[in-house]
Write a protein that holds these residues in place. Structure first.
Motif, short mmCIF file in Angstrom:
data_model
loop_
_atom_site.label_atom_id
_atom_site.label_comp_id
_atom_site.label_asym_id
_atom_site.label_seq_id
_atom_site.Cartn_x
_atom_site.Cartn_y
_atom_site.Cartn_z
N MET A 1 0.84 -1.18 0.00
CA MET A 1 0.00 0.00 0.00
C MET A 1 0.89 1.25 0.00
N THR A 2 0.47 2.28 -0.72
CA THR A 2 1.27 3.50 -0.81
C THR A 2 1.04 4.39 0.41
N LEU A 3 1.91 5.37 0.56
CA LEU A 3 1.78 6.36 1.64
C LEU A 3 0.41 7.01 1.59
N PHE A 4 0.01 7.47 0.43
CA PHE A 4 -1.26 8.17 0.30
C PHE A 4 -2.44 7.25 0.63
N GLU A 5 -2.39 6.01 0.19
CA GLU A 5 -3.47 5.05 0.49
C GLU A 5 -3.58 4.82 1.98
N GLU A 6 -2.45 4.63 2.63
CA GLU A 6 -2.46 4.40 4.08
C GLU A 6 -2.96 5.62 4.84
N LEU A 7 -2.51 6.78 4.43
CA LEU A 7 -2.96 8.00 5.12
C LEU A 7 -4.45 8.22 4.93
N GLN A 105 -2.52 10.16 16.17
CA GLN A 105 -1.35 10.95 15.77
C GLN A 105 -0.14 10.05 15.59
N GLU A 106 0.06 9.15 16.52
CA GLU A 106 1.20 8.23 16.45
C GLU A 106 1.11 7.34 15.21
N GLU A 107 -0.09 6.87 14.89
CA GLU A 107 -0.27 6.05 13.68
C GLU A 107 0.09 6.82 12.42
N ILE A 108 -0.36 8.07 12.36
CA ILE A 108 -0.09 8.91 11.19
C ILE A 108 1.40 9.18 11.07
N ILE A 109 2.04 9.52 12.16
CA ILE A 109 3.48 9.81 12.15
C ILE A 109 4.27 8.56 11.76
N CYS A 110 3.92 7.43 12.34
CA CYS A 110 4.60 6.17 12.00
C CYS A 110 4.43 5.83 10.52
N CYS A 111 3.26 6.05 9.98
CA CYS A 111 2.99 5.80 8.56
C CYS A 111 3.89 6.67 7.70
N ILE A 112 3.95 7.96 8.02
CA ILE A 112 4.78 8.87 7.23
C ILE A 112 6.24 8.45 7.32
N LYS A 113 6.71 8.19 8.51
CA LYS A 113 8.12 7.81 8.70
C LYS A 113 8.46 6.52 7.93
N LYS A 114 7.55 5.56 7.98
CA LYS A 114 7.77 4.28 7.29
C LYS A 114 7.99 4.48 5.80
N HIS A 115 7.22 5.38 5.21
CA HIS A 115 7.30 5.60 3.76
C HIS A 115 8.39 6.59 3.37
#
Length: 117
Positions: A1-7, A105-115
């Protein structure tokens, strides 16, 4: 899944954020990286001093503004509410809203960092 899809799954309005940037995906991704730094620099913790919330208000305002510009809707809405409550002298209610949004917030930050690695 892409960054945008996950976000998007986390409630971020990617289309709205991209619209503000004339569809420039690279710029949006770069700004998401800057958002992570904003969170790290302006981390709002629930143990703030209720008697003097000046610093907490400043940090929450910075997060709200950046989240709004990038259409990170869940954070924008929560920090808007937190600011309203803090400015209205309702620190305990603000603390509860903050406690509720921190896991998201933590989920969003972790998602961004991962990608961004």
């Amino acid at each position: 899944m892409t960054l945008f899809e996950e976000l998007k799954q986390l409630g971020v309005d990617i289309d709205g954020g991209l619209k503000r940037l004339a569809g420039n995906e690279k710029l949006y991704q770069r700004l998401l990286g800057s958002f992570v730094k904003t969170i790290e620099t302006n981390c709002v913790k629930p143990d703030f001093e209720a008697a003097d919330c000046t610093e907490t208000i400043e940090k929450a305002h910075a997060i709200k503004g950046t989240a709004g510009n990038l259409s990170i809707t869940p954070l924008y809405e929560s920090y808007t509410e937190i600011l309203k409550l803090l400015r209205g002298g309702e620190a305990e209610k603000a603390r509860q809203v903050l406690n509720d949004i921190l896991p998201v917030q933590e989920e969003i930050i972790c998602c961004i960092k991962k990608h961004m690695e």
